[in-house]
Design a protein around this motif. Structure first.
Motif, short mmCIF file in Angstrom:
data_model
loop_
_atom_site.label_atom_id
_atom_site.label_comp_id
_atom_site.label_asym_id
_atom_site.label_seq_id
_atom_site.Cartn_x
_atom_site.Cartn_y
_atom_site.Cartn_z
N GLU A 239 21.09 -8.69 -70.39
CA GLU A 239 22.26 -9.53 -70.59
C GLU A 239 22.05 -10.89 -69.94
OE1 GLU A 239 25.80 -7.71 -69.28
OE2 GLU A 239 25.65 -5.97 -70.60
N ARG B 200 26.89 -2.18 -76.43
CA ARG B 200 26.24 -3.45 -76.74
C ARG B 200 25.17 -3.27 -77.81
NH1 ARG B 200 21.88 -6.09 -73.61
NH2 ARG B 200 21.79 -8.29 -74.21
N ARG B 201 25.12 -4.22 -78.73
CA ARG B 201 24.15 -4.18 -79.82
C ARG B 201 23.27 -5.42 -79.75
NH1 ARG B 201 23.80 0.87 -82.17
NH2 ARG B 201 25.88 1.84 -82.09
N LEU B 202 22.03 -5.26 -80.21
CA LEU B 202 21.08 -6.36 -80.16
C LEU B 202 20.08 -6.17 -81.28
CD1 LEU B 202 20.38 -8.87 -78.40
CD2 LEU B 202 18.75 -7.42 -77.18
N PRO C 264 20.67 1.18 -77.81
CA PRO C 264 21.84 1.41 -76.96
C PRO C 264 21.92 2.87 -76.54
CG PRO C 264 22.41 0.27 -79.01
CD PRO C 264 21.04 0.79 -79.18
N THR D 157 20.75 -3.72 -66.87
CA THR D 157 21.20 -3.97 -68.25
C THR D 157 20.09 -3.76 -69.27
OG1 THR D 157 20.67 -6.35 -68.10
CG2 THR D 157 22.87 -5.65 -67.41
N ILE E 188 19.38 -0.44 -73.69
CA ILE E 188 20.49 -1.30 -73.31
C ILE E 188 21.74 -0.44 -73.26
CG2 ILE E 188 19.46 -3.39 -74.27
CD1 ILE E 188 21.22 -3.06 -76.72
N ARG E 189 22.72 -0.91 -72.55
CA ARG E 189 23.95 -0.12 -72.38
C ARG E 189 24.84 -0.21 -73.62
NH1 ARG E 189 25.06 1.56 -67.13
NH2 ARG E 189 23.74 0.64 -65.49
N ALA E 190 25.19 0.96 -74.14
CA ALA E 190 26.14 1.00 -75.25
C ALA E 190 27.52 0.61 -74.72
CB ALA E 190 26.17 2.40 -75.85
#
Length: 386
Positions: free
Chosen positions: A112, A152-154, A164, A122, A148-150
């Protein structure tokens, strides 16, 4: 003149001792109670990249280091001193990146903005790339899987795959890069690798290298709901049963299709006085027969070959009959290996002197598909020791 009265001196112009003193002005003093503000000094790119392998994000360069966006654009043009590895991630050098820089760039991309990307809070490297950093054979560096932490999308790319997760793991630092623990990295690799043979190989190498216990790996695979896949379930069962390599797994498949007794896998053999003797790949405790799978990859040096022969001499000195084979023999000529084992197992029943080595403290679970259980004496030694 009255002696008590001093003469009055006429004021004279003062002359500075140094020419610079004539133009120097004193700084204004803020009134009492008025807060003073200090303009912070921008952090240089060197400060950032010192701990990030010459890498920096756009947020770090513009916000933390105070570099204008136009300067970043000009320096990353073809022939410039910087390189753009991923969106918003730059390599501040002219030479090509190495494996560590590529996987750290994936973590910087997924972290992040505004957070410390090296904290592992993160974004954390996982899967094959994390295992490759640990030196696991056959584990690929690319593509780099990053948690990554759900929710959150990337977006991903051929070089990085963000995933996620709601099961955020404990992280460790490997070569300066935040990674998941080996057991989680192995499970994530199994989840995202379609090749069952590669999964079998890498999981075996992780356990063989001592990075996790096979039962812990099976528990992690179950938590990720991966044991529903036949290939992963079979690989996990083999590891729990004692199989530690792909060659051993192939030997197990070969032996399970015969009527030979079920062996112990990687049992630790000791002499009667408790001295460790060896840990053969497969061992038949009632007959005193061992199967050693010796790969040329690990025995090509003179010292390695000498150690292999010495281990075999120790086994034979304690009455253990040894069949030696290479992984290619197990794969290409399994009938000949089985025939040699069958002969020695038959000879062992008529030997006047039993072997003096014992398998101590070995625990092994039965695998699905093994129709026969261990012989009584072997089962007792396997579970409770001598």
């Amino acid at each position: 003149m009255n002696p008590t009265t001093r003469p009055t001196r006429t004021p004279q112009a003062t002359h500075p001792r140094h020419p610079r003193q004539a133009t120097r002005t004193s700084r204004p003093t803020a009134p009492t109670g008025t807060p003073t503000h200090t303009i912070p000094t921008p952090t240089t790119p060197v400060t950032i990249t010192h701990r990030q392998l010459n890498l920096a994000t756009r947020h770090q360069l513009t916000t933390t280091a105070g570099i204008p966006p136009g300067t970043i654009t000009s320096r990353t043009r073809p022939g410039g001193p910087w390189q753009r590895l991923l969106p918003r991630v730059y390599l501040l050098q002219t030479g090509p990146p190495d494996h560590r820089q590529r996987v750290l760039a994936a973590v910087l991309y997924a972290a992040e903005p505004g957070s410390d990307p090296l904290s592992g809070d993160t974004a954390a490297l996982t899967g094959g790339a994390a295992l490759a950093l640990l030196g696991i054979r056959e584990a690929p560096y690319a593509p780099a899987d990053v948690l990554i932490r759900a929710p959150r999308r990337l977006g991903g790319s051929p070089a990085v795959r963000p995933f996620p997760t709601t099961r955020w793991p404990r992280t460790i630092t490997v070569s300066g890069i935040p990674c998941t623990r080996p057991v989680r990295a192995a499970a994530d690799f199994a989840a995202r690798t379609p090749d069952p043979d590669l999964v079998r190989t890498v999981l075996a190498n992780v356990v063989q290298s001592g990075w996790c216990h096979p039962q812990d790996l099976r528990t992690e695979l179950g938590a990720a709901r991966l044991l529903a896949r036949p290939a992963i379930r079979s690989a996990a069962a083999e590891l729990v049963a004692g199989v530690r390599s792909v060659a051993e797994a192939q030997a197990r498949d070969t032996l399970s299709a015969t009527d030979l007794p079920t062996p112990l896998w990687n049992a630790r053999l000791h002499t009667p006085d408790g001295t460790f003797l060896a840990s053969p790949d497969a061992y038949w405790p009632d007959e005193g027969v061992a199967l050693e799978i010796d790969s040329a990859e690990y025995h090509y040096t003179r010292d390695s070959w000498h150690a292999t022969l010495l281990r075999r001499l120790r086994l034979e000195a304690h009455g253990i009959l040894v069949v030696s084979a290479t992984p290619s023999m197990i794969r290409d000529t399994p009938t000949e290996v089985v025939a040699a084992l069958r002969t020695l197992l038959a000879l062992a029943t008529t030997r006047p002197t039993p072997p003096t080595a014992q398998a101590r403290g070995h625990q092994q679970l039965m695998l699905p598909g093994w129709g026969r259980s261990l012989p009584a004496a072997g089962r007792a030694r396997a579970r409770s020791g001598p």
